[in-house]
Design a protein around this motif. Structure first.
Motif, short mmCIF file in Angstrom:
data_model
loop_
_atom_site.label_atom_id
_atom_site.label_comp_id
_atom_site.label_asym_id
_atom_site.label_seq_id
_atom_site.Cartn_x
_atom_site.Cartn_y
_atom_site.Cartn_z
N TYR A 33 78.50 -127.49 6.94
CA TYR A 33 77.71 -127.87 6.45
C TYR A 33 77.86 -129.74 6.10
O TYR A 33 79.46 -130.19 5.96
CB TYR A 33 77.78 -127.55 4.98
CG TYR A 33 77.59 -126.13 4.74
CD1 TYR A 33 79.12 -125.66 5.15
CD2 TYR A 33 76.38 -125.18 4.82
CE1 TYR A 33 78.64 -123.88 4.84
CE2 TYR A 33 76.71 -123.76 4.85
CZ TYR A 33 77.82 -123.30 4.86
OH TYR A 33 78.09 -121.36 5.12
N TYR A 35 76.48 -132.76 3.77
CA TYR A 35 76.21 -133.56 2.29
C TYR A 35 76.02 -134.93 1.86
O TYR A 35 76.97 -135.05 2.11
CB TYR A 35 76.59 -132.35 0.82
CG TYR A 35 76.72 -131.23 1.50
CD1 TYR A 35 77.15 -130.41 1.26
CD2 TYR A 35 75.95 -130.16 0.19
CE1 TYR A 35 77.59 -129.00 1.42
CE2 TYR A 35 75.72 -128.86 0.38
CZ TYR A 35 76.32 -128.47 1.25
OH TYR A 35 76.81 -126.90 0.52
N PHE A 45 71.70 -131.55 -0.06
CA PHE A 45 72.44 -130.83 0.98
C PHE A 45 71.00 -131.73 2.05
O PHE A 45 69.86 -131.87 2.09
CB PHE A 45 71.76 -129.06 1.01
CG PHE A 45 71.99 -128.46 2.31
CD1 PHE A 45 71.11 -128.29 3.10
CD2 PHE A 45 73.60 -128.01 2.48
CE1 PHE A 45 70.86 -127.89 4.52
CE2 PHE A 45 73.15 -127.38 3.76
CZ PHE A 45 72.33 -126.74 4.20
N TYR A 48 73.02 -127.85 8.36
CA TYR A 48 74.42 -127.06 8.38
C TYR A 48 74.03 -126.67 9.56
O TYR A 48 73.49 -126.50 10.53
CB TYR A 48 74.17 -125.72 7.21
CG TYR A 48 73.52 -124.88 7.90
CD1 TYR A 48 71.53 -124.60 7.57
CD2 TYR A 48 73.28 -123.99 8.75
CE1 TYR A 48 70.92 -123.39 8.32
CE2 TYR A 48 72.84 -122.56 9.14
CZ TYR A 48 71.74 -122.71 8.90
OH TYR A 48 70.52 -121.37 8.69
N PRO A 55 69.81 -124.85 13.31
CA PRO A 55 68.46 -124.17 12.96
C PRO A 55 67.74 -124.84 12.25
O PRO A 55 65.87 -124.77 12.09
CB PRO A 55 68.59 -123.02 12.09
CG PRO A 55 70.56 -123.11 12.53
CD PRO A 55 70.74 -124.03 12.03
N ASP A 56 67.92 -125.63 11.03
CA ASP A 56 67.01 -126.74 10.14
C ASP A 56 67.34 -127.62 9.95
O ASP A 56 68.51 -128.21 9.24
CB ASP A 56 66.52 -125.74 8.42
CG ASP A 56 66.12 -126.34 7.90
OD1 ASP A 56 65.67 -125.81 6.95
OD2 ASP A 56 65.11 -127.22 8.96
N SER A 58 65.38 -130.12 8.73
CA SER A 58 64.67 -130.76 7.35
C SER A 58 65.47 -131.39 6.19
O SER A 58 64.68 -132.54 5.79
CB SER A 58 63.43 -130.04 7.23
OG SER A 58 64.31 -128.62 6.14
N GLY A 59 66.46 -131.28 6.18
CA GLY A 59 67.03 -131.95 4.93
C GLY A 59 67.35 -133.40 5.13
O GLY A 59 67.80 -133.96 4.50
N PHE A 98 78.55 -117.56 8.37
CA PHE A 98 77.58 -118.07 7.88
C PHE A 98 76.64 -116.82 7.33
O PHE A 98 76.59 -115.87 8.09
CB PHE A 98 77.02 -119.47 9.19
CG PHE A 98 75.77 -119.62 8.00
CD1 PHE A 98 75.09 -119.16 8.60
CD2 PHE A 98 75.28 -120.91 7.30
CE1 PHE A 98 73.08 -119.31 8.13
CE2 PHE A 98 74.15 -121.38 6.66
CZ PHE A 98 73.17 -120.16 7.31
N PRO A 99 75.63 -116.72 6.77
CA PRO A 99 75.78 -117.33 5.61
C PRO A 99 77.54 -117.61 4.54
O PRO A 99 77.49 -116.28 4.75
CB PRO A 99 74.24 -117.04 5.08
CG PRO A 99 74.20 -115.97 5.07
CD PRO A 99 75.01 -115.68 6.45
N ALA A 100 77.89 -118.12 3.48
CA ALA A 100 78.42 -117.97 3.83
C ALA A 100 79.50 -117.47 1.47
O ALA A 100 78.19 -118.01 1.15
CB ALA A 100 79.23 -119.59 3.16
N TYR B 34 75.77 -120.18 -7.07
CA TYR B 34 77.23 -120.47 -7.26
C TYR B 34 77.50 -121.29 -7.76
O TYR B 34 76.53 -121.96 -8.35
CB TYR B 34 77.54 -121.05 -5.29
CG TYR B 34 77.35 -120.39 -4.10
CD1 TYR B 34 75.79 -119.65 -3.68
CD2 TYR B 34 78.48 -120.28 -3.34
CE1 TYR B 34 76.30 -119.07 -2.80
CE2 TYR B 34 78.70 -119.06 -1.93
CZ TYR B 34 77.33 -118.77 -2.11
OH TYR B 34 77.42 -117.67 -0.26
N ARG B 91 71.75 -120.90 -3.10
CA ARG B 91 71.56 -120.54 -1.65
C ARG B 91 69.75 -119.77 -1.65
O ARG B 91 69.96 -118.64 -1.78
CB ARG B 91 72.47 -119.45 -1.38
CG ARG B 91 72.51 -120.14 0.57
CD ARG B 91 73.79 -118.83 1.24
NE ARG B 91 73.51 -117.52 1.47
CZ ARG B 91 73.38 -116.46 1.07
NH1 ARG B 91 75.00 -116.58 1.27
NH2 ARG B 91 73.12 -115.51 1.32
N TYR B 100 71.59 -124.68 0.25
CA TYR B 100 71.85 -124.97 -0.92
C TYR B 100 71.63 -126.09 -1.38
O TYR B 100 71.89 -127.08 -1.06
CB TYR B 100 73.80 -124.90 -0.35
CG TYR B 100 74.01 -123.80 0.16
CD1 TYR B 100 74.11 -123.51 1.57
CD2 TYR B 100 75.21 -123.17 -0.70
CE1 TYR B 100 74.68 -122.29 1.92
CE2 TYR B 100 75.43 -121.86 0.15
CZ TYR B 100 75.81 -121.89 1.18
OH TYR B 100 76.32 -120.25 1.92
#
Lengths: 115, 112
Positions: A33, A35, A45, A48, A55-56, A58-59, A98-100, B34, B91, B100
């Protein structure tokens, strides 16, 4: 190593230059991940990886940001044409699966300063 | 996306219990809560997580309300070394992937 390792620990760069940040996750961790933490702000975020796949995306704040992971291990976050607003601490974390559903382990971060 | 809301700061006397609240009123389904903390200049440290039931480990307890719209992290006997920023995180599963989502954090100061 025993923990997540990030390099460099500090980076000062001129506006407009490209930078590459590196993350070495804990050996065997499949999830990774990224951040970002700007001064006085919470953790944001970014992206990841599950194995080598993200897969994503967008962040990611803009198309100047990209990330890749090879061999299911090391990941690099690249920022092209850096801007002053990119100044922040960039944190990397990894988790066994994953996921954690358990904890993700964080590195110490790379402090990026764009001047 | 689910959003977490935390008070910006709290003080706690050393040796007393620190109760850190978090609102996550839009949480849904199988979204986990979390808690991490970040001591000055260090990477965030995992504390605890939960889904529906209350959880306890060697560091803390997590109390989740029955409607899951809020939770409280409890440090039973706060020490000076517990001074840190505490992040409540949800999450979220969205479009087949996970994010997250960190709150802005509560800056806990443990006072001698």
């Amino acid at each position: 190593g025993a923990g997540v390792s990030q390099s460099p620990s500090n980076k000062v760069t001129e506006k407009g230059k490209d930078v590459e940040l590196r993350c070495d996750p804990i050996s065997g961790h499949t999830a990774l991940y990224w951040y970002r933490q700007s001064l006085g702000q919470g953790l944001e975020f970014l992206i990841y990886f599950q194995g080598n796949s993200a897969p994503d995306k967008s962040g990611l704040p803009s198309d100047r940001f990209s990330a890749e992971r090879t061999g299911g291990s090391v990941s690099t976050l690249t920022i092209q044409r850096t801007q002053q607003e990119d100044s922040a601490v960039y944190l990397c974390a990894s988790s066994l699966v994953f996921p954690a559903d358990t904890e993700a382990f964080f590195g110490q971060g790379t402090r990026l300063t764009v001047v | 996306d689910a959003k977490t809301t935390q008070p910006p700061s709290m003080d706690c006397a050393e040796g007393r219990a620190a109760n850190l609240p978090c609102n996550h009123s839009t949480i849904s389904g199988n979204e986990y809560v979390y808690w991490y903390r970040q001591i000055h200049s260090q990477g965030p440290q995992y504390i605890i997580h939960g889904l529906k039931n209350n959880e306890t480990n060697e560091m803390a307890s997590l109390i989740i309300t029955e409607d899951r719209k809020s939770s409280t992290l409890i440090l039973p006997h706060a020490t000076l070394r517990d001074t840190a920023v505490y992040y409540c995180i949800v999450r979220v599963r969205t479009s087949g992937t996970y994010k997250y989502i960190f709150g802005t954090g509560t800056r806990l100061k443990v006072l001698a």
